[in-house]
Design an enzyme around this catalytic site. Structure first.
Site, PDB file in Angstrom:
ATOM      1  N   ASP A   1      19.920 -16.770  -3.576  1.00 15.73           N
ATOM      2  CA  ASP A   1      21.171 -17.470  -3.271  1.00 15.73           C
ATOM      3  C   ASP A   1      21.517 -18.426  -4.422  1.00 15.73           C
ATOM      4  O   ASP A   1      20.750 -19.346  -4.707  1.00 15.73           O
ATOM      5  CB  ASP A   1      20.948 -18.260  -1.966  1.00 15.73           C
ATOM      6  CG  ASP A   1      22.198 -18.969  -1.489  1.00 15.73           C
ATOM      7  OD1 ASP A   1      23.176 -19.039  -2.253  1.00 15.73           O
ATOM      8  OD2 ASP A   1      22.177 -19.465  -0.349  1.00 15.73           O
TER       9      ASP A   1
ATOM     10  N   ASN B   1      29.095 -14.692   2.201  1.00 15.02           N
ATOM     11  CA  ASN B   1      30.084 -13.698   1.723  1.00 15.02           C
ATOM     12  C   ASN B   1      31.075 -14.321   0.723  1.00 15.02           C
ATOM     13  O   ASN B   1      32.239 -13.932   0.664  1.00 15.02           O
ATOM     14  CB  ASN B   1      30.835 -13.049   2.911  1.00 15.02           C
ATOM     15  CG  ASN B   1      31.674 -11.825   2.522  1.00 15.02           C
ATOM     16  OD1 ASN B   1      32.757 -11.603   3.057  1.00 15.02           O
ATOM     17  ND2 ASN B   1      31.211 -11.025   1.593  1.00 15.02           N
TER      18      ASN B   1
ATOM     19  N   CYS C   1      29.429 -15.428  -2.536  1.00  9.04           N
ATOM     20  CA  CYS C   1      28.740 -15.336  -3.838  1.00  9.04           C
ATOM     21  C   CYS C   1      28.157 -13.942  -4.044  1.00  9.04           C
ATOM     22  O   CYS C   1      28.722 -13.112  -4.759  1.00  9.04           O
ATOM     23  CB  CYS C   1      27.634 -16.393  -3.950  1.00  9.04           C
ATOM     24  SG  CYS C   1      28.264 -18.088  -3.984  1.00  9.04           S
ATOM     25  N   ARG C   2      27.007 -13.662  -3.425  1.00 13.12           N
ATOM     26  CA  ARG C   2      26.268 -12.439  -3.757  1.00 13.12           C
ATOM     27  C   ARG C   2      26.946 -11.149  -3.284  1.00 13.12           C
ATOM     28  O   ARG C   2      27.112 -10.209  -4.063  1.00 13.12           O
ATOM     29  CB  ARG C   2      24.841 -12.521  -3.194  1.00 13.12           C
ATOM     30  CG  ARG C   2      23.995 -13.587  -3.865  1.00 13.12           C
ATOM     31  CD  ARG C   2      22.731 -13.875  -3.081  1.00 13.12           C
ATOM     32  NE  ARG C   2      23.024 -14.539  -1.813  1.00 13.12           N
ATOM     33  CZ  ARG C   2      22.149 -14.819  -0.881  1.00 13.12           C
ATOM     34  NH1 ARG C   2      20.884 -14.445  -1.061  1.00 13.12           N
ATOM     35  NH2 ARG C   2      22.505 -15.444   0.219  1.00 13.12           N
ATOM     36  N   SER C   3      27.302 -11.086  -1.989  1.00 14.40           N
ATOM     37  CA  SER C   3      27.798  -9.778  -1.492  1.00 14.40           C
ATOM     38  C   SER C   3      29.178  -9.405  -2.047  1.00 14.40           C
ATOM     39  O   SER C   3      29.395  -8.221  -2.345  1.00 14.40           O
ATOM     40  CB  SER C   3      27.739  -9.700   0.039  1.00 14.40           C
ATOM     41  OG  SER C   3      28.544 -10.669   0.643  1.00 14.40           O
TER      42      SER C   3
ATOM     43  N   CYS D   1      25.507 -10.866   2.647  1.00 10.74           N
ATOM     44  CA  CYS D   1      24.718 -12.062   2.337  1.00 10.74           C
ATOM     45  C   CYS D   1      25.017 -13.103   3.415  1.00 10.74           C
ATOM     46  O   CYS D   1      25.521 -12.749   4.487  1.00 10.74           O
ATOM     47  CB  CYS D   1      25.004 -12.571   0.926  1.00 10.74           C
ATOM     48  SG  CYS D   1      26.725 -13.036   0.635  1.00 10.74           S
TER      49      CYS D   1
HETATM   50  P1  4NP Z   1      26.144 -16.281  -0.504  1.00  9.36           P
HETATM   51  O1  4NP Z   1      25.938 -17.826  -0.918  1.00  9.36           O
HETATM   52  O2  4NP Z   1      25.358 -16.060   0.760  1.00  9.36           O
HETATM   53  O3  4NP Z   1      25.604 -15.527  -1.667  1.00  9.36           O
HETATM   54  O4  4NP Z   1      27.648 -16.093  -0.297  1.00  9.36           O
HETATM   55  C1  4NP Z   1      26.200 -18.874  -0.034  1.00  9.36           C
HETATM   56  C2  4NP Z   1      27.481 -19.369   0.073  1.00  9.36           C
HETATM   57  C3  4NP Z   1      27.753 -20.424   0.937  1.00  9.36           C
HETATM   58  C4  4NP Z   1      26.732 -20.974   1.678  1.00  9.36           C
HETATM   59  C5  4NP Z   1      25.450 -20.466   1.571  1.00  9.36           C
HETATM   60  C6  4NP Z   1      25.185 -19.404   0.716  1.00  9.36           C
HETATM   61  N1  4NP Z   1      27.008 -22.072   2.523  1.00  9.36           N
HETATM   62  O5  4NP Z   1      26.058 -22.593   3.133  1.00  9.36           O
HETATM   63  O6  4NP Z   1      28.162 -22.482   2.661  1.00  9.36           O
END
Ligand code: 4NP
Length: 166
Positions: free
Chosen positions: A136, A20, A22-24, A17
Site C-alpha cells: 500500500d 481503489n 492507488c493500486r487497483s 485493493c
Molecule cells: P489503495 O490505497 O488500497 O492502494 O487504493 C489506499 C488508499 C486509501 C486508503 C488506504 C489505502 N485510505 O485509508 O483512505
C-alpha cells in the site's frame, strides 16, 4: 484455473485493493495498456474496485495519477466498492495483498466465487525479489508509488503472456 481461462473467448478481470484509488486503478490502467499493445482489447474486460468505501466516486489519488502518467498511463477510473455480483461478472478477482484477499473471501457468496480470488503476486516472475504482495503506497513517498508501478508492470506482462498463449 489458468488453463481454462486461456481458452476463453473473453477474459474478465477485476483488480481489488483497499481504497481503489492507488493500486487497483493503476493495475487496471497498466493491464489495459498491455492488452492494447497486444491489439486484442475486445477479448479483455478489465475493471477495478475497493473493499473499502472511503473514496467512492473519486478519481485515483493525484500522486498515483502523476506517477502513472510518467509511464504513459492516464488513469480515469472512478472509485467503486466491490459488490457480490462482481463474483458472477468476473472470471478472476485479483487482490493486491493478503488483507485485500481476506476481505474478498469474507464477501464471496459461494465456494465457487472464492475460487476466483488470487493475489497479484502470483504473477510476479523471478526478477521480483523481496515482495510477495503489492504494498500500500498511501502513506509512502514517491518511491512507494514507483515500486507499485514496477510490480504491476511485471505482473501484468506475465499475466498477459500466460493467458494469451494458446
Ligand atoms: P489503495 O490505497 O488500497 O492502494 O487504493 C489506499 C488508499 C486509501 C486508503 C488506504 C489505502 N485510505 O485509508 O483512505
Amino acid at each position: 484455473m489458468i488453463d481454462s481461462l486461456k481458452n476463453k473467448e473473453q477474459i474478465k478481470i477485476l483488480f481489488v485493493c483497499l481504497g481503489n484509488i492507488c493500486r487497483s486503478p493503476a493495475a487496471e490502467g497498466m493491464m489495459k495498456a498491455v492488452v492494447a499493445c497486444g491489439g486484442d482489447e475486445s477479448r479483455w474486460i478489465i475493471d477495478s474496485a475497493g473493499t473499502g468505501d472511503y473514496h467512492i466516486g473519486d478519481l485515483p489519488d493525484y500522486r498515483m495519477r502523476a506517477h502513472a502518467q510518467r509511464r504513459g498511463l492516464n488513469l480515469t477510473h472512478h472509485c467503486r466498492q466491490v459488490r457480490e455480483s462482481d463474483f458472477d461478472n468476473f472470471d478472476i478477482i485479483i487482490a493486491m495483498d493478503a488483507s485485500n484477499e481476506r476481505n474478498l473471501r469474507r464477501i464471496a457468496p459461494t465456494p465457487e466465487a472464492e475460487d476466483k480470488i488470487m493475489q497479484m503476486s502470483c504473477w510476479f516472475d523471478d526478477s521480483v525479489t523481496g515482495y510477495d504482495y503489492v504494498p500500500d503506497p498511501y502513506y509512502e513517498g514517491a518511491e512507494g508509488f514507483e515500486l507499485v508501478l514496477d510490480l504491476l508492470e511485471n505482473a501484468c506482462a506475465n499475466m498477459y503472456k500466460a493467458l494469451s498463449a494458446k
